[in-house]
Enzyme design. Structure first.
Site, PDB file in Angstrom:
ATOM      1  N   GLY A 239      34.086  36.579  50.765  1.00 57.20           N
ATOM      2  CA  GLY A 239      35.150  35.403  51.082  1.00 57.20           C
ATOM      3  C   GLY A 239      34.401  34.275  51.410  1.00 57.20           C
ATOM      4  CD  GLU A 271      33.068  44.777  50.395  1.00 60.53           C
ATOM      5  OE1 GLU A 271      33.966  44.173  49.758  1.00 60.53           O
ATOM      6  OE2 GLU A 271      33.227  45.890  50.732  1.00 60.53           O
ATOM      7  N   PRO A 272      29.708  39.556  49.196  1.00 62.34           N
ATOM      8  CG  PRO A 272      27.784  38.348  49.378  1.00 62.34           C
ATOM      9  CD  PRO A 272      28.356  39.736  49.507  1.00 62.34           C
ATOM     10  N   GLY A 273      31.224  37.350  46.443  1.00 60.06           N
ATOM     11  CA  GLY A 273      31.225  37.027  45.134  1.00 60.06           C
ATOM     12  C   GLY A 273      31.109  35.771  44.752  1.00 60.06           C
ATOM     13  NE  ARG A 274      35.852  31.643  46.088  1.00 63.11           N
ATOM     14  CZ  ARG A 274      36.850  31.577  45.448  1.00 63.11           C
ATOM     15  NH1 ARG A 274      37.166  30.659  44.586  1.00 63.11           N
ATOM     16  NH2 ARG A 274      37.981  32.377  45.764  1.00 63.11           N
ATOM     17  NE  ARG A 310      38.776  29.867  41.286  1.00 66.36           N
ATOM     18  CZ  ARG A 310      39.010  28.761  41.812  1.00 66.36           C
ATOM     19  NH1 ARG A 310      38.598  27.780  41.502  1.00 66.36           N
ATOM     20  NH2 ARG A 310      39.664  28.975  43.128  1.00 66.36           N
ATOM     21  CE1 TYR A 314      44.545  32.932  42.651  1.00 63.39           C
ATOM     22  CE2 TYR A 314      42.610  32.046  41.272  1.00 63.39           C
ATOM     23  CZ  TYR A 314      43.469  32.838  41.885  1.00 63.39           C
ATOM     24  OH  TYR A 314      42.872  34.358  41.434  1.00 63.39           O
ATOM     25  CB  CYS A 340      51.920  26.709  23.482  1.00 62.63           C
ATOM     26  SG  CYS A 340      51.134  26.463  22.041  1.00 62.63           S
ATOM     27  CE1 TYR A 368      36.821  36.865  41.697  1.00 61.97           C
ATOM     28  CE2 TYR A 368      36.079  35.176  42.922  1.00 61.97           C
ATOM     29  CZ  TYR A 368      36.320  36.354  42.897  1.00 61.97           C
ATOM     30  OH  TYR A 368      35.904  37.287  44.150  1.00 61.97           O
TER      31      TYR A 368
HETATM   32  N1  LLP Z   1      35.354  42.384  48.482  1.00 61.77           N
HETATM   33  C1  LLP Z   1      36.740  42.725  48.352  1.00 61.77           C
HETATM   34  C2  LLP Z   1      37.444  43.838  48.712  1.00 61.77           C
HETATM   35  C3  LLP Z   1      37.342  41.650  47.483  1.00 61.77           C
HETATM   36  O1  LLP Z   1      38.865  41.905  46.984  1.00 61.77           O
HETATM   37  C4  LLP Z   1      36.874  40.339  47.118  1.00 61.77           C
HETATM   38  C5  LLP Z   1      37.839  39.503  46.429  1.00 61.77           C
HETATM   39  C6  LLP Z   1      35.440  40.083  47.469  1.00 61.77           C
HETATM   40  C7  LLP Z   1      34.753  41.047  48.280  1.00 61.77           C
HETATM   41  C8  LLP Z   1      34.855  38.909  47.010  1.00 61.77           C
HETATM   42  O2  LLP Z   1      35.308  37.922  47.381  1.00 61.77           O
HETATM   43  P1  LLP Z   1      34.530  36.384  47.431  1.00 61.77           P
HETATM   44  O3  LLP Z   1      33.297  36.467  48.028  1.00 61.77           O
HETATM   45  O4  LLP Z   1      34.170  36.192  45.869  1.00 61.77           O
HETATM   46  O5  LLP Z   1      35.547  35.486  47.849  1.00 61.77           O
HETATM   47  N2  LLP Z   1      40.346  34.946  41.690  1.00 61.77           N
HETATM   48  C9  LLP Z   1      40.380  34.400  42.922  1.00 61.77           C
HETATM   49  C10 LLP Z   1      39.663  34.800  43.938  1.00 61.77           C
HETATM   50  C11 LLP Z   1      40.071  36.528  43.963  1.00 61.77           C
HETATM   51  C12 LLP Z   1      39.163  37.317  45.058  1.00 61.77           C
HETATM   52  C13 LLP Z   1      39.676  38.576  45.183  1.00 61.77           C
HETATM   53  N3  LLP Z   1      38.960  39.595  45.907  1.00 61.77           N
HETATM   54  C14 LLP Z   1      40.043  32.880  42.529  1.00 61.77           C
HETATM   55  O6  LLP Z   1      39.529  32.599  41.735  1.00 61.77           O
HETATM   56  O7  LLP Z   1      40.032  32.096  43.748  1.00 61.77           O
END
Ligand code: LLP
Length: 410
Positions: A239, A271-274, A310, A314, A340, A368
């Protein structure tokens, strides 16, 4: 004019934009737009920032949903990173990229019996349980996998409502009360309960929330341990935000350091993604045409909401810049795609100097972006390119029309 801010490893000189040591123009001459492009150095930098203050027993699990390209996962697996997956498809991707099963966590609000069985058979680090029903399914598996209870801590992440996941009425996780019930109902010989986890949302700008969450999870872990379970880790989810305006940088190394100071007696899992992959990636697109309707000047580009949804989903704003060097007068444009829908817009008031045939770059789209892409309007998904120093390789070919219809009976 203020100098433009760019993600690390993106720069500009008289030859135009550069990614690491490679002139982007060189890629544009060989690869048709639109395409996603990633800097390997940027990816390694952010991932390493997470890893530098964690111990050997801690686990930083990159969240595959942000971007599941196997070639990017390989880079992260080579750094020793773990992976957070939410489907068997993502689990298989991680394994294919060379991830060790014991470094993978599996979250998700709707895991089926066969999903759980497959994950248990791989011997992953932990299955993050999100309902009492899942506990029953897991209890009946012969592998007795390590499990963690994903808590819904009833905390606001103060982010876009679509990506808030930790409030009490969100579908995710189970309440603290229910977690305690489960820990009382099942003995440690029935379920191998080793962790407490949560994920309260995405694009979190206030790091205090992570500390508040860690405290909550640790207090619950203490109670669950007293009930006879061998809880060994606290998982605070992902997050951490990035700055889409490219002005500030959030610091993963500092966040991990402070979390390590606050969490005692447990291994840390994140659990970082973004925050790992977003700034390493960008979309390169060409201007198809310029037009003016009413009071508004438009640049119509060849990337659409199907490729990068995105902004439409959002109202997200991504910084856009010209690929070519440009000192000429710029103008305020709304940058729109060819799909379209009026929602197929990358926003108004982009100050640009561009004309038909020029290329633009849309920053901060590594997370994303491609992973949420679709074929809406029968648009093939774009190529993905990985830059490393002064060279590049195609890490996903552009789809063809044949790819689009391959599974249809004709
Ligand atoms: N762990 C869990 C259980 C999650 O559901 C998520 C993201 C993450 C980790 C990773 O979160 P991050 O570090 O990436 O914020 N599509 C949206 C974001 C959806 C996130 C869903 N869950 C966007 O483009 O802003």
């Amino acid at each position: 004019m203020e100098p433009r801010m760019r993600p690390n490893n993106f720069s500009k000189d008289s030859m135009g934009l550069k990614i690491e040591e490679l002139a982007l123009q060189e890629v544009c001459e060989k690869i048709p737009t639109p395409f996603y492009i990633y800097s390997e150095a940027n990816l390694v930098e952010t991932a390493s920032a997470y890893l530098q203050n964690s111990n050997a027993n801690d686990l930083i699990c990159y969240s595959v949903k942000a971007n599941g390209n196997i070639n990017l996962l390989k880079v992260l697996a080579n750094l020793g990173m773990g992976f957070d997956v939410v489907s068997v498809g993502e689990l298989k991707r991680a394994l294919k990229a060379g991830a060790e099963a014991k470094k993978i966590v599996f979250s998700g609000v709707g895991k089926s019996e066969s999903d759980l069985k497959f994950a248990a058979e791989q011997g992953i680090y932990s299955i993050n349980i999100e309902s009492a029903h899942e506990v029953e399914l897991i209890k009946n598996l012969k592998e007795s996998p390590r499990v963690s209870l994903r808590i819904n801590p009833d905390m606001a992440a103060n982010t876009h409502p679509y990506i808030e996941t930790g409030k009490s009425d969100c579908k995710f996780g189970i309440s603290e009360t229910e977690a305690l019930e489960i820990a009382k109902t099942y003995s440690s010989s029935e379920i191998n309960l080793v962790g407490i986890s949560a994920h309260i949302g995405s694009q979190i700008t206030d790091t205090e929330l992570f500390f508040e969450l860690a405290e909550k999870l640790q207090a619950l872990a203490e109670q669950i341990k007293k009930l006879g379970h061998n809880v060994d880790h606290i998982d605070v989810g992902g997050g951490l935000a990035i700055d889409y305006q490219l002005e500030n940088q959030y610091d993963p190394a500092q966040l991990v350091k402070e979390l390590k100071e606050k969490i005692t007696g447990y291994d840390l899992l994140m659990e970082p993604g973004r925050s790992i992959v977003a700034q390493s990636g960008a979309v390169v697109t060409s201007v198809i045409t310029e037009k003016t309707n009413g009071q508004r000047d438009f640049l119509v580009v060849d990337v659409g909401m199907n490729d990068l949804m995105r902004p439409a989903l959002y109202s997200a704003r991504h910084t856009i810049e010209e690929v070519q060097d440009s000192n000429a007068e710029s103008k305020n444009y709304e940058v729109v795609g060819p799909v379209c829908e009026t929602a197929d817009s990358f926003g108004q008031n982009h100050n640009l100097n561009a004309k038909t045939g020029d290329q633009l770059i849309i920053y901060s789209t590594g997370a994303y972006g491609s992973s949420m892409g679709s074929n809406y309007n029968s648009r093939p998904k774009p190529a993905e390119i990985l830059v490393s120093k002064d060279s590049f390789k195609v890490i996903r070919k552009a789809e063809s029309f044949e790819d689009l219809i391959r599974l249809e009976e004709i």
